[in-house]
Design a protein around this motif. Structure first.
Motif, PDB file in Angstrom:
ATOM      1  N   TYR A 185       0.883  -1.167   0.000  1.00 33.51           N
ATOM      2  CA  TYR A 185       0.000   0.000   0.000  1.00 33.51           C
ATOM      3  C   TYR A 185       0.915   1.210   0.000  1.00 33.51           C
ATOM      4  O   TYR A 185       2.103   1.084   0.300  1.00 33.51           O
TER       5      TYR A 185
ATOM      6  N   HIS B 203      -3.198   7.388   8.147  1.00 35.34           N
ATOM      7  CA  HIS B 203      -2.896   6.839   6.820  1.00 35.34           C
ATOM      8  C   HIS B 203      -2.295   7.908   5.892  1.00 35.34           C
ATOM      9  O   HIS B 203      -2.422   7.837   4.673  1.00 35.34           O
TER      10      HIS B 203
ATOM     11  N   ASP C   7       4.498   3.200   8.193  1.00 29.16           N
ATOM     12  CA  ASP C   7       3.644   2.012   8.112  1.00 29.16           C
ATOM     13  C   ASP C   7       3.721   1.522   6.669  1.00 29.16           C
ATOM     14  O   ASP C   7       3.247   2.199   5.752  1.00 29.16           O
TER      15      ASP C   7
ATOM     16  N   ASP D 280       2.034  -6.228   6.949  1.00 32.88           N
ATOM     17  CA  ASP D 280       1.715  -4.932   7.547  1.00 32.88           C
ATOM     18  C   ASP D 280       2.647  -4.688   8.737  1.00 32.88           C
ATOM     19  O   ASP D 280       2.609  -5.428   9.727  1.00 32.88           O
TER      20      ASP D 280
ATOM     21  N   HIS E 132      -6.839  -5.820  12.263  1.00 31.76           N
ATOM     22  CA  HIS E 132      -7.466  -6.399  11.067  1.00 31.76           C
ATOM     23  C   HIS E 132      -6.697  -7.631  10.582  1.00 31.76           C
ATOM     24  O   HIS E 132      -5.500  -7.764  10.831  1.00 31.76           O
TER      25      HIS E 132
ATOM     26  N   HIS F 107      -5.698  -4.921   4.547  1.00 28.42           N
ATOM     27  CA  HIS F 107      -6.887  -5.038   5.407  1.00 28.42           C
ATOM     28  C   HIS F 107      -7.664  -6.185   4.793  1.00 28.42           C
ATOM     29  O   HIS F 107      -8.496  -5.993   3.912  1.00 28.42           O
TER      30      HIS F 107
ATOM     31  N   GLU G 121      -1.316  -3.953  16.431  1.00 34.61           N
ATOM     32  CA  GLU G 121      -0.979  -2.573  16.039  1.00 34.61           C
ATOM     33  C   GLU G 121      -1.389  -1.507  17.055  1.00 34.61           C
ATOM     34  O   GLU G 121      -2.100  -0.562  16.703  1.00 34.61           O
TER      35      GLU G 121
ATOM     36  N   GLU H 291       3.615  -1.998  14.990  1.00 37.63           N
ATOM     37  CA  GLU H 291       2.772  -2.967  14.279  1.00 37.63           C
ATOM     38  C   GLU H 291       3.577  -4.113  13.698  1.00 37.63           C
ATOM     39  O   GLU H 291       4.591  -3.901  13.032  1.00 37.63           O
TER      40      GLU H 291
HETATM   41  N1  GLY Z   1      -1.250  -0.455   6.918  1.00 39.82           N
HETATM   42  C1  GLY Z   1      -2.475   0.127   7.205  1.00 39.82           C
HETATM   43  C2  GLY Z   1      -2.965  -0.150   8.555  1.00 39.82           C
HETATM   44  O1  GLY Z   1      -2.242  -0.638   9.393  1.00 39.82           O
HETATM   45  O2  GLY Z   1      -4.106   0.106   8.818  1.00 39.82           O
END
Ligand code: GLY
Ligand code: MN
Ligand code: MN
Length: 463
Positions: A267, A281, A298, A309, A380, A387, A405, A420
């Motif tokens: 992402y 974000h 992140d 993630d 998540h 996600h 996280e 995270e």
């Molecule tokens: N990488 C996006 C989140 O942790 O929500």
């Protein structure tokens, strides 16, 4: 796979890169074909009264590489534009439909093996031209009671199904100046019109339920992706200095991901520093780092359709202030306590209670403001989407992969922390798929005394 196709698109040298795309694709499927057969079998067992029709992604008119949608990829592992898959639970058979030539596949940067030897490559017993789909549907429609298809929008590269659903509802379906339906719901409408005697049911949750529990092969791939992410974040901390721009940080991170064989970050690399801390974000990469900043990065690689993630929090100048240290260590303590309690059978409420007990024993005062601000217990799911489908766990089970996280933000102090990692639930506890990132204040400060890639290049007079 995404990696090869992205290479293809990253240069204009068509002929040269055609050769690269072909030679780098020795295996057409990323897992053994028995893995996909087992997944299809599980779906068949859920639909004994009918057949599921699942479409693959269409070709896209953009410079993004072609990528299959995740549900289709999950069930048959092939990157083919405009393909369809029928999984027939009543007759216990599967059929793949596509029309392509070897040359067309190669020109799209996707594997020609599937086109040349579709049955052997995929293990799917019936492979027919796409044009035969209508006839096949009529035959099924005559016999089956129920037709299944995913009602939810397909999940494409860098997308997350549930967020896409909300987005399309808001901006297209329920927008009074638009009002179009989705590709999937249009297909449902067509099916209902053509087969009024049949029931048309949503099989989204059936596929998502399968995707929620990762197989050994998926776990192995995610471990590999995790190791790449660890390397990328570690190199990033070493490379960071006040005065650098956030876009330079993103470049270091994506360099390591790609160098190690992954797609760039799964992402857009999220970097929050300074006044952007509240925007969890934030990914504009437009700030120059100042002495005294604390930075939240992140990001995680996408390796062959599987995402990772990770978030790190660290000081731009390599030294935490006392206040930064205090808040950071609170979030880190929660992250570590989570790791101690995660195990099959655990609920979010139990997790919270047990984590609080651990923190109290460690001498933390839970009345401190930062514990009240803290968010994060079970995050998540993580998988083919960052996600991932299904939201997040409510009861931990072996094979689940999700984000640990915890996060604390003080917008008024330009102070945000997030720690995270991507966690797997095992038979007896949990495994950190992204273990190895220096996390303690001491380890981060020691690491940041070293030179990173930009400093080494500069000192050598190379860049
Ligand atoms: N990488 C996006 C989140 O942790 O929500
Ligand atoms: Mn994240
Ligand atoms: Mn996350």
């Amino acid at each position: 796979m995404r990696k090869s196709s992205s290479l293809f698109l990253k240069t204009a040298a068509f002929l040269v890169l055609t050769a690269v795309a072909v030679s780098s694709l020795s295996a057409a499927l990323m897992f053994d074909k028995s893995e996909y057969a087992a997944r299809r079998q599980k779906l068949m067992e859920k639909i004994p009264d009918g057949a599921a029709i699942i479409f693959g992604a269409q070709p896209i008119a953009s410079y993004y590489p072609y990528a299959q949608n995740n549900d289709f990829m999950y069930l048959c592992g092939v990157e083919l534009p405009n393909a369809a898959l029928i999984i027939d639970g009543a007759r216990k058979s599967c059929a793949l439909f596509f029309t392509s030539t070897e040359a067309a596949a190669r020109a799209n940067g996707i594997s020609a093996d599937v086109v040349k030897n579709p049955k052997e490559t995929t293990g799917i017993e019936v492979v027919l031209p796409y044009e035969n789909l209508a006839g096949q549907l009529m035959r099924i429609g005559n016999q089956a009671k129920v037709l299944y298809t995913p009602f939810r929008p397909e999940e494409l590269y860098r997308e997350a199904s549930m967020e896409k659903f909300m987005n399309l509802q808001q901006n297209m379906v329920l927008n009074p100046w638009d009002g179009r339906t989705t590709r999937e719901l249009q297909f449902v409408k067509v099916l209902k019109e053509r087969f009024p005697q049949l029931e048309v049911r949503d099989c989204t949750s059936m596929i998502w339920e399968l995707r929620t529990i990762k197989s050994l092969a998926e776990i192995e791939l995610m471990r590999k992706a995790g190791r790449i992410g660890v390397k990328a974040h570690t190199e990033l901390m070493k490379a960071t200095r006040p005065g650098m721009y956030e876009y330079e940080l993103s470049a270091v991170l994506n360099y390591i991901c790609e160098k190690e064989g992954a797609q760039e970050s799964a992402y857009g690399v999220i970097i929050s520093s300074g006044e952007n801390q509240p925007y969890v974000h934030y990914a504009e990469h437009d700030r120059q780092l100042k002495d005294g900043d604390i930075i939240v990065v992140d990001a995680g690689p996408d390796l062959n359709y599987y995402d990772i993630d990770i978030t790190i929090t660290y000081p731009a100048n390599g030294k935490f202030t006392p206040r930064q240290k205090e808040v950071y260590e609170a979030a880190l303590a929660v992250h570590e306590a989570n790791m101690k309690v995660y195990r099959p059978g655990l609920t979010p409420q139990q997790c919270r209670q047990e984590v609080e007990e651990i923190l109290k024993k460690q001498g933390f005062d839970l009345n401190k403001d930062y514990f009240k601000r803290l968010r994060g217990g079970f995050g998540h799911y993580v998988g083919m989407a960052t996600h991932d489908v299904g939201g997040g766990p409510q009861l931990l089970k072996p094979g689940m992969v999700f984000a640990n996280e915890p996060m604390i933000i003080y917008a008024d102090e330009n102070l945000g922390v997030r720690v995270e990692d991507t966690i797997l639930i095992t038979e007896t506890g949990c495994e950190n798929l992204t273990a190895g990132i220096p996390r303690s204040v001491k380890d981060i400060e020691a690491l940041m005394k070293k030179d990173g890639i930009p400093q080494v290049l500069k000192k050598a007079g190379l860049y």
